[in-house]
Motif scaffolding. Structure first.
Motif, PDB file in Angstrom:
ATOM      1  N   PHE A  65       0.712  -1.330  -0.107  1.00  0.00           N
ATOM      2  CA  PHE A  65      -0.006  -0.031   0.051  1.00  0.00           C
ATOM      3  C   PHE A  65       0.838   1.476   0.009  1.00  0.00           C
ATOM      4  O   PHE A  65       0.479   2.244  -0.620  1.00  0.00           O
ATOM      5  CB  PHE A  65      -0.794  -0.129   1.146  1.00  0.00           C
ATOM      6  N   ALA A  66       1.963   1.180   0.943  1.00  0.00           N
ATOM      7  CA  ALA A  66       2.641   2.585   0.916  1.00  0.00           C
ATOM      8  C   ALA A  66       3.283   2.521  -0.425  1.00  0.00           C
ATOM      9  O   ALA A  66       3.643   3.906  -0.979  1.00  0.00           O
ATOM     10  CB  ALA A  66       3.783   2.209   1.916  1.00  0.00           C
ATOM     11  N   GLY A  67       3.899   1.541  -1.094  1.00  0.00           N
ATOM     12  CA  GLY A  67       4.511   1.823  -2.456  1.00  0.00           C
ATOM     13  C   GLY A  67       3.445   2.207  -3.517  1.00  0.00           C
ATOM     14  O   GLY A  67       3.902   3.246  -4.273  1.00  0.00           O
ATOM     15  N   ILE A  68       2.250   1.616  -3.238  1.00  0.00           N
ATOM     16  CA  ILE A  68       1.403   2.466  -4.501  1.00  0.00           C
ATOM     17  C   ILE A  68       1.148   3.728  -4.330  1.00  0.00           C
ATOM     18  O   ILE A  68       0.980   4.419  -5.214  1.00  0.00           O
ATOM     19  CB  ILE A  68       0.296   1.456  -4.313  1.00  0.00           C
ATOM     20  N   VAL A  69       0.956   4.184  -2.773  1.00  0.00           N
ATOM     21  CA  VAL A  69       0.643   5.632  -2.593  1.00  0.00           C
ATOM     22  C   VAL A  69       1.702   6.444  -3.061  1.00  0.00           C
ATOM     23  O   VAL A  69       1.275   7.555  -3.695  1.00  0.00           O
ATOM     24  CB  VAL A  69       0.304   5.787  -1.188  1.00  0.00           C
ATOM     25  N   VAL A  70       2.838   6.030  -3.090  1.00  0.00           N
ATOM     26  CA  VAL A  70       4.199   6.842  -3.411  1.00  0.00           C
ATOM     27  C   VAL A  70       4.163   6.951  -4.873  1.00  0.00           C
ATOM     28  O   VAL A  70       4.212   8.020  -5.421  1.00  0.00           O
ATOM     29  CB  VAL A  70       5.596   6.394  -2.901  1.00  0.00           C
ATOM     30  N   LEU A  71       3.825   5.706  -5.574  1.00  0.00           N
ATOM     31  CA  LEU A  71       3.912   6.037  -7.201  1.00  0.00           C
ATOM     32  C   LEU A  71       2.808   6.761  -7.707  1.00  0.00           C
ATOM     33  O   LEU A  71       2.698   7.273  -8.640  1.00  0.00           O
ATOM     34  CB  LEU A  71       3.934   4.462  -7.643  1.00  0.00           C
ATOM     35  N   TRP A  91       3.343  14.537 -11.838  1.00  0.00           N
ATOM     36  CA  TRP A  91       3.730  14.715 -12.964  1.00  0.00           C
ATOM     37  C   TRP A  91       2.750  15.059 -13.908  1.00  0.00           C
ATOM     38  O   TRP A  91       2.805  15.786 -14.891  1.00  0.00           O
ATOM     39  CB  TRP A  91       4.290  13.377 -13.657  1.00  0.00           C
ATOM     40  N   LEU A  92       1.612  14.544 -13.857  1.00  0.00           N
ATOM     41  CA  LEU A  92       0.385  14.909 -14.567  1.00  0.00           C
ATOM     42  C   LEU A  92      -0.446  16.058 -14.138  1.00  0.00           C
ATOM     43  O   LEU A  92      -1.240  16.835 -14.865  1.00  0.00           O
ATOM     44  CB  LEU A  92      -0.458  13.728 -14.809  1.00  0.00           C
ATOM     45  N   ALA A  93      -0.324  16.360 -12.826  1.00  0.00           N
ATOM     46  CA  ALA A  93      -1.631  17.325 -12.486  1.00  0.00           C
ATOM     47  C   ALA A  93      -1.024  18.598 -11.654  1.00  0.00           C
ATOM     48  O   ALA A  93      -0.923  19.631 -12.371  1.00  0.00           O
ATOM     49  CB  ALA A  93      -2.517  16.783 -11.592  1.00  0.00           C
ATOM     50  N   SER A  94      -0.405  18.437 -10.631  1.00  0.00           N
ATOM     51  CA  SER A  94       0.263  19.558  -9.904  1.00  0.00           C
ATOM     52  C   SER A  94       1.287  19.044  -8.896  1.00  0.00           C
ATOM     53  O   SER A  94       1.066  18.001  -8.334  1.00  0.00           O
ATOM     54  CB  SER A  94      -1.035  20.063  -9.144  1.00  0.00           C
ATOM     55  N   PRO A  95       2.254  20.016  -8.662  1.00  0.00           N
ATOM     56  CA  PRO A  95       3.233  19.627  -7.640  1.00  0.00           C
ATOM     57  C   PRO A  95       2.812  19.431  -6.494  1.00  0.00           C
ATOM     58  O   PRO A  95       3.623  18.881  -5.390  1.00  0.00           O
ATOM     59  CB  PRO A  95       4.261  20.667  -7.762  1.00  0.00           C
ATOM     60  N   TRP A  96       1.746  19.771  -5.996  1.00  0.00           N
ATOM     61  CA  TRP A  96       1.004  19.660  -4.543  1.00  0.00           C
ATOM     62  C   TRP A  96       0.879  18.359  -4.233  1.00  0.00           C
ATOM     63  O   TRP A  96       0.711  17.960  -3.047  1.00  0.00           O
ATOM     64  CB  TRP A  96      -0.145  20.493  -4.581  1.00  0.00           C
ATOM     65  N   TRP A  97       0.901  17.455  -5.278  1.00  0.00           N
ATOM     66  CA  TRP A  97       0.682  15.885  -5.050  1.00  0.00           C
ATOM     67  C   TRP A  97       1.713  15.379  -4.348  1.00  0.00           C
ATOM     68  O   TRP A  97       1.722  14.275  -3.822  1.00  0.00           O
ATOM     69  CB  TRP A  97       0.151  15.274  -6.144  1.00  0.00           C
ATOM     70  N   LEU A  98       2.928  16.000  -4.261  1.00  0.00           N
ATOM     71  CA  LEU A  98       4.242  15.414  -3.544  1.00  0.00           C
ATOM     72  C   LEU A  98       3.878  15.460  -1.916  1.00  0.00           C
ATOM     73  O   LEU A  98       4.668  14.764  -1.385  1.00  0.00           O
ATOM     74  CB  LEU A  98       5.349  16.331  -3.952  1.00  0.00           C
ATOM     75  N   LEU A  99       2.788  16.393  -1.663  1.00  0.00           N
ATOM     76  CA  LEU A  99       2.486  16.121  -0.220  1.00  0.00           C
ATOM     77  C   LEU A  99       2.102  14.890   0.089  1.00  0.00           C
ATOM     78  O   LEU A  99       2.129  14.291   1.257  1.00  0.00           O
ATOM     79  CB  LEU A  99       1.649  17.250   0.281  1.00  0.00           C
ATOM     80  N   LEU A 100       1.558  14.112  -0.534  1.00  0.00           N
ATOM     81  CA  LEU A 100       0.788  12.744  -0.377  1.00  0.00           C
ATOM     82  C   LEU A 100       2.162  11.931  -0.061  1.00  0.00           C
ATOM     83  O   LEU A 100       2.140  11.025   0.846  1.00  0.00           O
ATOM     84  CB  LEU A 100       0.023  12.248  -1.490  1.00  0.00           C
TER      85      LEU A 100
END
Length: 67
Positions: free
Chosen positions: A10-16, A23-32
């Protein structure tokens, strides 16, 4: 599958997914990815993980990391 293996999966999937959405939407997703990293560090010290508690109640066998 044990709770430990599912947690790692689950952790690996969340990071990927976080990297893909960054890459596709917004740099804010790095917070996840940051949140997942913080949670992994916290779980390694305390042994507490809400996901593992849910998985145990669903009947997955406990592992060695989260007994």
């Amino acid at each position: 599958m044990s709770t430990d293996r599912f947690f790692i999966l689950f952790a690996g999937i969340v990071v990927l997914v976080s990297v893909l959405l960054t890459w596709l939407a917004s740099p804010w997703w790095l917070l996840l990815a940051v949140f997942m990293g913080i949670h992994l560090i916290q779980a390694s010290f305390t042994g507490f993980c809400p996901l593992v508690m849910i998985l145990k109640s669903m009947g997955l066998k406990p592992g060695e990391i989260f007994p």
